[in-house]
Design a protein around this motif. Structure first.
Motif: not given
Length: 331
Positions: A123-130, A138-150
């Motif tokens: 669905d285009g959602t990105l998951y990113v490690l930081y 520090t952790g795993l972030y979710r980035l939905r299209p057009g949203r801020v990372p959570q």
């Protein structure tokens, strides 16, 4: 930025990884010279440098995930950013991860906060490690299209979360930690991270251990940068079986990808030696690309159709972080 690169170069040298810090023309020659140490060369893959990134602004591409239209979603390590690179080569910044209060100086080993692994969902959602050395970020972030990372899962600030892969059947992520020498799992919905394996084959020997990771139907595959190995860990009712070392002698191995549906051929980025190699089912490696093709500390590779997308971060070469495209031969 220069200070960060010098810190990383010193750490790489201490870990026994070859470091090149000379002019770009010499880098290309050095990469070619090292190719014979990896294995016999193949005919060069047709390739080109498609995109040049901005080193001065921390655009050191660390990891990649492909979209269905050929858009490459990449993490820029030192910039703490996630970006989309279109097939035409246009680069758009999608998000910047929050700076830790101390600026990232307490990030283990490296001394600067960095974005690492990335996964793209249908669905285009990105998951990113930081990795920031800070328990609050520090952790795993979710980035939905057009949203801020959570942030959806906290990970140990004393570690360095690096590789990220998603198991669609079990609906959970697998995360390598290069400092702690572990693979952990995180549910798709987020929440508590659980150590899945801390086998000795994942351990660091002074710099970075477990690194790249991929999920296959019956096993988890990973690399160990310090030990120069490609690993296969069988899935036994979602628990790890005995680790099998598939290939050795892969100095500075970072991320990797599979070619085709099976496990018969892997392509892997060797960071310090400036090479891209193929690894067959018998563990034999052959050089596909080198510094002569423009590689600058390659970090990750993705396969999209017959095209290889190869990221170079220029961590220690200090010249031209880029995205190279290479064409695989017809099978």
């Amino acid at each position: 930025m220069r200070k960060r690169m010098m810190t990383l170069a010193v750490a790489l040298a201490a870990a026994g990884v070859s470091v090149v810090t000379v002019a770009p023309s010499s880098v290309a020659q050095a990469g070619t010279a090292r190719a014979s140490a990896v294995g016999p060369s193949t005919a060069p893959l047709p390739s080109r440098i498609a995109v040049h990134f901005d080193l001065a602004n921390g655009q050191m591409p660390e990891n990649i995930a492909m979209g269905p239209d050929g858009t490459a979603y990449v993490t820029f390590a030192a910039a703490r950013q996630v970006a989309a690179v279109t097939p035409s080569g246009a680069t758009r910044i999608l998000a910047t991860l929050p700076a830790p209060a101390d600026g990232g100086v307490n990030t283990p080993v490296l001394g600067f906060a960095l974005t690492t692994g990335i996964v793209r969902m249908a669905d285009g959602t990105l998951y990113v490690l930081y990795a920031s050395g800070d328990a609050a970020t520090t952790g795993l972030y979710r980035l939905r299209p057009g949203r801020v990372p959570q942030r959806v899962a906290a990970l140990p600030a004393a570690g360095l979360p690096n590789g990220l892969a998603f198991d669609a059947v079990a609906r959970r992520f697998y995360v390598t930690d290069s400092v702690l020498g572990t693979i952990s799992t995180v549910p798709l919905r987020g929440g508590h991270a659980e150590v899945w394996s801390s086998a000795s084959e994942l351990a660091s020997t002074g710099f970075l251990g477990a690194n790249g990771i991929k999920v296959r139907p019956d096993a988890i595959w990973a690399t160990n940068l310090d030990q120069g190995t490609l690993l296969r860990i069988p899935l036994r009712h979602s628990r790890p079986g005995p680790v099998r070392v598939v290939a050795t002698g892969l100095v500075g191995i970072d991320d990797f990808a599979f070619v085709g549906a099976g496990d018969h051929q892997v392509v892997a980025a060797l960071n310090g030696p400036n090479t891209l190699v193929s690894i067959d089912a018998a563990g034999r490696s052959r050089t596909l690309m080198s510094g002569a093709d423009g590689l600058q500390n390659p970090t990750s590779v993705a396969v999209w159709g017959r095209t290889l997308y190869v990221l170079s971060a220029a961590y220690t070469t200090g010249a031209d972080p880029n995205l190279a495209l290479a064409t695989l031969p017809r099978r």
